[in-house]
Design an enzyme around this catalytic site. Structure first.
Site, mmCIF file in Angstrom:
data_model
loop_
_atom_site.group_PDB
_atom_site.id
_atom_site.type_symbol
_atom_site.label_atom_id
_atom_site.label_comp_id
_atom_site.label_asym_id
_atom_site.label_seq_id
_atom_site.Cartn_x
_atom_site.Cartn_y
_atom_site.Cartn_z
ATOM 1 N N GLY A 50 0.742 -1.172 -0.042
ATOM 2 C CA GLY A 50 0.022 -0.048 0.098
ATOM 3 C C GLY A 50 0.840 1.157 0.040
ATOM 4 O O GLY A 50 1.881 1.091 0.610
ATOM 5 N N THR A 51 0.307 2.392 -0.729
ATOM 6 C CA THR A 51 1.302 3.472 -0.669
ATOM 7 C C THR A 51 0.613 4.506 0.019
ATOM 8 O O THR A 51 0.273 4.469 1.444
ATOM 9 C CB THR A 51 1.439 3.948 -2.476
ATOM 10 O OG1 THR A 51 0.075 3.932 -2.857
ATOM 11 C CG2 THR A 51 2.089 2.764 -2.994
ATOM 12 N N THR A 52 0.447 5.801 -0.482
ATOM 13 C CA THR A 52 0.119 6.790 0.594
ATOM 14 C C THR A 52 -1.240 7.034 0.871
ATOM 15 O O THR A 52 -2.152 6.923 0.281
ATOM 16 C CB THR A 52 0.297 8.060 -0.642
ATOM 17 O OG1 THR A 52 1.529 8.101 -1.529
ATOM 18 C CG2 THR A 52 0.635 9.486 0.271
ATOM 19 N N ARG A 219 1.634 13.800 -5.431
ATOM 20 C CA ARG A 219 2.507 12.410 -5.046
ATOM 21 C C ARG A 219 2.363 11.659 -6.430
ATOM 22 O O ARG A 219 3.688 11.148 -6.664
ATOM 23 C CB ARG A 219 1.666 11.704 -4.120
ATOM 24 C CG ARG A 219 2.289 10.284 -3.770
ATOM 25 C CD ARG A 219 1.413 9.347 -4.648
ATOM 26 N NE ARG A 219 1.688 8.004 -4.369
ATOM 27 C CZ ARG A 219 1.211 6.680 -4.910
ATOM 28 N NH1 ARG A 219 0.585 6.964 -5.985
ATOM 29 N NH2 ARG A 219 1.792 5.741 -4.550
#
Length: 241
Positions: A50-52, A219
């Site tokens: 999972g990212t931001t 991002r």
């Protein structure tokens, strides 16, 4: 005690669901991973991450948001992963790191809070919830040492203090309270830049929507990754939940 139930069902003195699982011999996968994984070297495993995730305090509570993508190396492994979860009526948690372990940890955390409320007859304080999440992360330390780390972001409305609060964590279970806003995940550096520029302490819960989009868009632009068409996860907690 009936033979149909293990003796652990008759034990008293703990309101922790994970301690109950351990006593009954049904340890969660998160708890079981600690010893065996810690004895091995780093694993060379490819798993979706999972990212931001971003969170900010607003006039009547907190807002948390994240994109829906999970990455695996330099590719997008999944475009519709849920990464922001409501843990109860007054708190939310977002996940970054190894997606599979993170989702399981969140589900265990949700049951932990519900179990505590049923046993004690009252919900945990926000500080207590943050501490419980810290202990679950510490149980996952063995997997983190193998490179399968989970880094959540926890936020909620503190009823006695009548304000929103945000808590960040490290892979060892260390807990840190953040002020005004915070972001975790691979794009957090750029997201925090947007938050610092656009954050307004007096904003209401419906106002930071544009700020949320700007954080995630910046991002994506800065990392040079392709855009996802799956939108974003949203969560929030206010005193009127």
């Amino acid at each position: 005690m009936s033979q149909d139930f293990p003796s652990a069902f008759g034990l008293v003195g703990t309101s922790s669901f994970t301690e109950f699982l351990n006593a009954s011999g049904n340890e969660s996968r998160v708890s079981r991973s600690t010893g065996a994984a810690a004895s091995s070297g780093p694993a060379n495993l490819e798993a979706p991450h999972g990212t931001t995730i971003v969170a900010l305090v607003c006039g009547s509570g907190v807002v948390m948001a994240g994109d829906r993508r999970a990455t695996m190396g330099n590719i997008i492994a999944q475009r519709d992963v849920q990464k922001v979860f409501e843990t109860d009526a007054f708190s939310v948690v977002g996940i970054a790191g190894t997606a599979g372990l993170a989702v399981e940890l969140v589900h265990l955390f949700q049951v932990e809070l519900e179990h505590y409320e049923k046993i004690e007859g009252t919900p945990l304080s926000l500080e207590g919830k943050a501490n419980r999440l810290s202990s679950l992360l510490r149980a996952n330390l063995g997997m983190a040492m193998q490179g399968l780390a989970v880094v959540p972001l926890f936020a909620g409305f503190d009823l006695p203090e009548e304000r929103g609060r945000i808590f960040s964590y490290d892979v060892t279970g260390g807990r840190y309270e953040e002020h005004d806003f915070h972001a975790v995940g691979s794009g957090s550096t750029f997201a925090r830049g947007s938050l610092k520029k656009l954050f307004r302490a007096d904003a209401e819960t419906h106002l930071p929507d544009g700020l949320r989009r700007d954080c995630l868009r910046r991002r994506n632009h800065q990392r040079g990754s392709p855009r996802s068409g799956s939108g974003a996860d949203d969560g929030g907690a206010t005193g009127s939940s």
